[in-house]
Each structure stands twice: as C-alpha cells, then as structure tokens.
Design a protein around this motif. Structure first.
Motif, short mmCIF file in Angstrom:
data_model
loop_
_atom_site.label_atom_id
_atom_site.label_comp_id
_atom_site.label_asym_id
_atom_site.label_seq_id
_atom_site.Cartn_x
_atom_site.Cartn_y
_atom_site.Cartn_z
N LEU A 1 30.70 31.40 -28.97
CA LEU A 1 30.90 29.96 -29.10
C LEU A 1 30.65 29.24 -27.77
N PRO A 2 30.26 27.97 -27.78
CA PRO A 2 29.92 27.22 -28.97
C PRO A 2 28.56 27.63 -29.54
N LEU A 3 28.39 27.40 -30.83
CA LEU A 3 27.09 27.58 -31.49
C LEU A 3 26.56 26.18 -31.78
N LYS A 4 25.38 25.89 -31.27
CA LYS A 4 24.86 24.53 -31.43
C LYS A 4 23.46 24.55 -32.02
N CYS A 5 23.39 24.08 -33.23
CA CYS A 5 22.16 24.22 -34.00
C CYS A 5 21.65 22.85 -34.45
N ASN A 6 20.36 22.64 -34.29
CA ASN A 6 19.77 21.40 -34.82
C ASN A 6 18.50 21.75 -35.58
N GLN A 7 18.29 21.11 -36.71
CA GLN A 7 16.99 21.27 -37.36
C GLN A 7 16.43 19.93 -37.80
N TRP A 8 15.09 19.83 -37.66
CA TRP A 8 14.34 18.67 -38.16
C TRP A 8 13.75 19.11 -39.48
N CYS A 9 14.02 18.38 -40.53
CA CYS A 9 13.49 18.80 -41.82
C CYS A 9 13.52 17.66 -42.83
N ASN A 10 13.12 17.98 -44.03
CA ASN A 10 13.23 17.05 -45.16
C ASN A 10 14.42 17.46 -46.01
N VAL A 11 15.03 16.51 -46.69
CA VAL A 11 16.04 16.83 -47.69
C VAL A 11 15.76 15.98 -48.93
N VAL A 12 16.29 16.44 -50.05
CA VAL A 12 16.05 15.74 -51.32
C VAL A 12 17.39 15.34 -51.95
N ARG A 13 17.53 14.06 -52.23
CA ARG A 13 18.70 13.57 -52.97
C ARG A 13 18.16 12.68 -54.08
N TRP A 14 18.35 13.11 -55.32
CA TRP A 14 17.74 12.41 -56.43
C TRP A 14 18.56 11.16 -56.78
N GLU A 15 18.34 10.12 -55.98
CA GLU A 15 19.06 8.86 -56.13
C GLU A 15 18.63 8.15 -57.41
N PHE A 16 19.56 7.39 -57.99
CA PHE A 16 19.22 6.64 -59.20
C PHE A 16 19.17 5.13 -58.95
N SER A 17 19.89 4.69 -57.90
CA SER A 17 19.84 3.24 -57.64
C SER A 17 18.54 2.89 -56.94
N ASN A 18 18.20 1.62 -57.02
CA ASN A 18 16.84 1.17 -56.71
C ASN A 18 16.27 1.71 -55.39
N PRO A 19 15.20 2.52 -55.50
CA PRO A 19 14.62 3.14 -54.31
C PRO A 19 13.88 2.10 -53.44
N THR A 20 13.93 2.26 -52.14
CA THR A 20 13.28 1.37 -51.19
C THR A 20 12.68 2.23 -50.08
N PRO A 21 11.40 2.01 -49.74
CA PRO A 21 10.79 2.83 -48.70
C PRO A 21 11.67 2.90 -47.45
N PHE A 22 11.81 4.07 -46.88
CA PHE A 22 12.63 4.37 -45.70
C PHE A 22 14.13 4.23 -45.98
N ILE A 23 14.53 3.14 -46.63
CA ILE A 23 15.95 2.80 -46.74
C ILE A 23 16.66 3.71 -47.74
N ARG A 24 16.09 3.86 -48.91
CA ARG A 24 16.64 4.79 -49.89
C ARG A 24 15.51 5.47 -50.63
N SER A 25 15.18 6.70 -50.21
CA SER A 25 14.11 7.45 -50.87
C SER A 25 14.67 8.80 -51.32
N ARG A 26 14.01 9.39 -52.30
CA ARG A 26 14.54 10.64 -52.88
C ARG A 26 14.27 11.85 -51.99
N GLU A 27 13.25 11.74 -51.18
CA GLU A 27 13.04 12.75 -50.14
C GLU A 27 12.98 11.98 -48.84
#
Ligand code: 87F
Length: 531
Positions: free
Chosen positions: A174-200
């Motif tokens: 310890l300490p263990l310090k980890c960072n990753q740059w990546c994509n994530v997916v959240r299948w949102e249902f409310s109105n999508p907006t570029p950058f602000i609320r996107s599914r990926e």
C-alpha cells in the motif's frame, strides 16, 4: 488539412446530406458551384452559418455548434456520437495535463477489460440495484448464445477490486494507485446530448487504496483540486467545489465531493467531476485486507474519482455564441489561424510567404498556429468557418500588411482587431492568448455569479427556481427534507435537488432556519435543476 476536405468534396456535388456543416450546405445549394465566389454571395452564406441563436433555442443551437464545428458527427445509434479530431484533440490536451499531475501523485496506468461477469457485477448488488437498467449486456457470439451473459463496464469497481484483493497482502503493498483511461457504457434513457449525456463516453477512472482514512481523505481533495483546474484553468469554466448530500452521493461510498458548473441559458447545474472516498465498504465486499505493521489483519480505505468527455460539452455550452464555438486557447487544437488576403494583382506569392513564415515563427515558439491556404475559398468564407470552429485568434495578411511589415489580428471572443508589427508577432500573440483565456473565465464567472441568488424562504426558493437561478439556501441537511423538496418541485422541467454544499461557506448566523423545513439550518447548499 482534415478540416473539411471531405465535406468540401461532398459540397461540390450537392446532396441532401444534413450532416454537412451549415456553411458547406448553404454553399452546396448556392448557384455558385466554384465555392467562395462573389462577395455578396459569400456574405449571404456566412450569415446562414448558424440557423439557431443561443438565446432563442439553446438545444438546437448546441447541436448545431457541435456538428458545424466538426467536433461531433451524429451516429445511427441513439446516444452514441463520433468524436472527430476537433473534439479528440481537446480531450488529448486535457489528458496530457491530468496525466502529468497524477503521475506526481504516484498514480500508475492500468488497463482492465471491458467485460465483467454477472456474478462479479452482482457482488455490488446493493448499489448496482438503482443502476441496473443502464447496464448493457452481451448475450451472443455469432448466432449462438453465450454460456452466460457478460456485462459491458458502466464503471470498473467490480472489474478491478477482486484483483486488488489478490494483489494486496501486506502494508508494503500500500498504497495502490491505479488510473485507467477508457470508455464506459451506460444505457441512459433520458434525452441524450452529445458530450453531456451519451450512452458511451470516455473518462479516466482513478481507484486508490490506502492503509489509513487520513491518506484517503487527503487524496480526495488533491484530485478535486485537479478537476477544478481542468475546468477553470483549461476550459475557463467556473466551478464550485463541494460535498454531495447523502441522497446525491455515490451510494457505495462514504462521501462524495464534486465540482459543479452552471449553464445560465437553461438554468441547470451540471456535475463536472466527482472524487469519492469509498471508506471501507468495498473492502468488506471484496475482502481487501492487509497485514499491518503489528502483524494484524486490517481493512483498506479506498477512493475513486473520474472526469469525462462531458467536460467538453460544458465548455461548449459556456463559451459558444451565435457564430459557433469559442475555444479557450489552452485547449484549442489551433490557437491561431493564418489567412492570406490576396487582392487582385497584389503580390500573392509574397503574401503566402509572409503567412507561412508567421506560422513557422509561431510554431517555433510553441504556439499552435496553422495556415489556411485553400485557394477555392474566399477569405471571408474562411473567416466564418474558423469562427464556427472557435479558433481564438485569426491573423490576416494582405498587400497593405505585407508592405507595412505587419499583420492584422482578430479576436474570436469580442471581434476586436489590432495591427501589430511582424517583429512583435510571438510576444503579442502570447499576450493576446493569455488575455483571451483570462477574459473567457472572467466573463463566464460574471454570468454564473449573476445567476446565484441567496434565498431564505420557500416562496423565494420557488421564485428563483422559476427564474432559472442557481440557488444558495440555508438547509437543515435532512434527507427527508431533500426528498420532500424533490417531490414538491416535480414537473416537466425536472425536480430541484441539491447540487453540492460548497466548501466555501458564507456566514451562517445562529438562528438561521432551513428554507424548506423551518428547522435550524446546518449549512448553505446549492440547489437547482440539473443535467
Ligand atoms: C451505472 C450503471 C452501473 C454510476 C452506474 O463516480 C453502475 C453505475 O456504479 C455506478 N453509474 N455508478 C457510480 C460510479 C461511481 C464511481 N466509479 C469510479 C465514480 C468515479 C469513477
């Protein structure tokens, strides 16, 4: 140049394509097939560049800006967008800063897989419950069903923590310090907006493990300060640092801090980034323990923190105007665009040479300058296109400038023009870029501050909410009361909630009561509608 060569080619063959930037579309529809063309025509075309105004139709204006500036291309899956170089280069500049800073804090880069099994994802079931509808699953390969469905990461706690449990044995791990740059997916249902609320979306996620709560507490704030700097120093967007309420915090953690921005046009708050102290909840769930110096088993303390490509959207909303995007110099892929302004029989070669030399000199000085030497476009047409793309400074060099050994510099934010001797080029451009960056933040802060109202009663609260304000209110800090406020303000525009309790607290005179419950107030909190 990437800028538009594809679009320009498409423009030469007019089609019905609505994905073309408006200026190109208008050009394609004009009778002058040569592009550029006569002065009158150019003027008409540039005027048509943006169909919507920021104050008239903010939503349409925003879509138009991100598409016409060539940051975004819409995709045929709702909520998914193509990030073009004009957006990705901004993301890379932010990443460069953040990576260098967290390296100083001894963070190490990792990459964990995109997929997680149902079994492991469910380990976090108490907290995942609310999020479950947003998890996307892979169930087939080709035509055959997978033995068991696998989820696509919506965040990586459950992906990483089983391995933290394996890797951490003693206090020496310890300490263990980890960072990753990546994509994530959240299948949102409310109105999508570029950058602000996107599914990926793209983000960095930091996950750190400590022997003591003190170390974790300290890091939460160090990271939050880096997020503030990304917003204020780079994106020129004012934010408030603060703590989330019990209702709004990450349910899996101990406490959540955030930086909160505000969009005056919509009267909505927007969470810019979060830094959580997870406490020991995940340590219990995933059995992450270590042998301390006394030889006893001890549970670790954890943090997690993230900022996403949403930050780019907040910047666009904050600075953009009726001519398109306005980019803060620190994140502008091109800070200075140099445009030759030839005139009839003037010395075209000399002008082009002067432009090339200006670009070279600026590049040598570390300034991101580029030349727009396209010959099938008039200078006026180029001006509008680079304005649409938000480039901070434009340099024009024409016959008079050439003769006088000067250049003309035009600012994107206020349109002011200055003629400066070519010998002072680098120095003057530096001064202008710094001033531009500072001016954007100052202007945005003045606009944001003008929206803040301090209220003390329920009636004042409702009036301010209807008036799209950012509300600072004395609050008793009870969850039931926040729930009640949500219920009482529910409507088409969405309910009001707490954005954060700012660390920067005004005086709270004793005897001050909560605006919603009338009980003794414990703190000042920001309230409003939010994204
Ligand atoms: C959506 C689906 C499934 C948010 C979700 O904020 C799970 C989740 O756990 C989920 N949306 N969250 C909370 C994420 C917490 C935390 N993760 C690491 C962060 C920062 C980065």
């Amino acid at each position: 140049q990437e800028l538009s060569s594809a679009n320009l080619r498409r423009a030469a063959v007019p089609t019905s394509s609505t994905s073309l930037p408006a200026v190109v579309r208008d050009l394609a529809m004009s009778t002058n097939k040569g592009g550029g063309g006569g002065k009158k025509e150019v003027k008409k075309e540039t005027k048509l560049g943006m169909a919507y105004k920021k104050d008239d139709n903010f939503g349409e204006w925003y879509s138009e800006v991100v598409v016409n500036s060539e940051m975004i291309e819409y995709y045929d899956i709702s909520g998914c967008y193509i990030l073009r170089p004009w957006a990705m280069e901004i993301w890379e500049l932010l990443k460069e800063f953040f990576d260098a800073e967290i390296k100083k804090l001894k963070l190490k880069p990792y990459y964990f897989p995109l997929f997680v099994t149902e079994n492991v994802l469910q380990k976090e079931k108490d907290h995942i419950e609310g999020f479950a509808p947003e998890v996307a699953w892979v169930t087939k390969s080709g035509k055959s069903d997978l033995e068991a469905p696998i989820a696509i990461r919506p965040t990586s706690e459950t992906v990483m923590y089983p391995y933290f449990s394996k890797w951490i044995r003693s206090h020496r791990d310890l300490p263990l310090k980890c960072n990753q740059w990546c994509n994530v997916v959240r299948w949102e249902f409310s109105n999508p907006t570029p950058f602000i609320r996107s599914r990926e979306f793209l983000w960095q996620e930091g996950h750190t493990v400590f022997a003591t709560k003190e170390e974790a507490d300290e890091e939460v704030l160090q990271i939050l300060e880096l997020y503030r700097r990304i917003y204020e120093e780079f994106l020129a967007v004012p934010v408030s640092k603060g703590r989330k309420s019990e209702m709004e915090k990450f349910a899996g953690g101990l406490y959540t801090t955030s930086v909160e921005a505000f969009i005056p046009n919509t009267g909505r708050g927007i969470q810019g980034a979060t830094s959580h102290c997870l406490g020991q909840n995940f340590a219990k769930m995933f059995d992450i323990t270590f042998e301390n110096e006394k030889g006893e088993r001890s549970m670790v303390w954890q943090n997690s923190w993230a900022y996403t490509t949403r930050s780019i959207g907040v910047m666009v909303m904050t600075h953009g105007d009726d001519k398109g995007l306005v980019l803060p110099p620190k994140v502008a892929p091109i800070q200075v665009i140099v445009i030759p302004v030839p005139f009839k029989d003037a010395d075209t070669t000399g002008i082009k040479g002067a432009c090339e030399s200006a670009v070279y000199t600026l590049n040598q000085a570390g300034i991101r300058a580029d030349l727009d030497a396209r010959e099938n476009y008039s200078p006026g047409w180029k001006y509008s296109q680079w304005e649409m793309k938000g480039v901070p400074l434009r340099i024009e060099i024409g016959p008079k400038d050439l003769a006088n050994k000067q250049v003309r510099i035009v600012r994107r934010d206020n349109g002011t023009k200055v003629d400066i001797p070519s010998t002072d080029l680098v120095e003057q451009v530096r001064v202008l870029l710094d001033g531009f960056q500072a001016n954007l933040l100052e202007t945005a802060k003045a606009k944001r501050d003008a929206c803040i109202v301090i209220i003390s009663t329920w009636d004042e609260f409702i009036a301010a909410l209807n008036d799209k304000k950012l509300i600072l209110a004395p609050w008793c800090d009870e969850e039931e009361v926040e729930k009640d406020v949500k219920a009482r303000t529910k409507g088409e525009l969405g309910a009001a909630k707490t954005l954060c309790t700012p660390f920067d607290q005004p005086d709270l005179p004793s005897g001050t009561v909560c605006f919603a419950s009338g009980k003794p107030a414990q703190k000042w909190s920001f309230w409003g509608r939010s994204y």
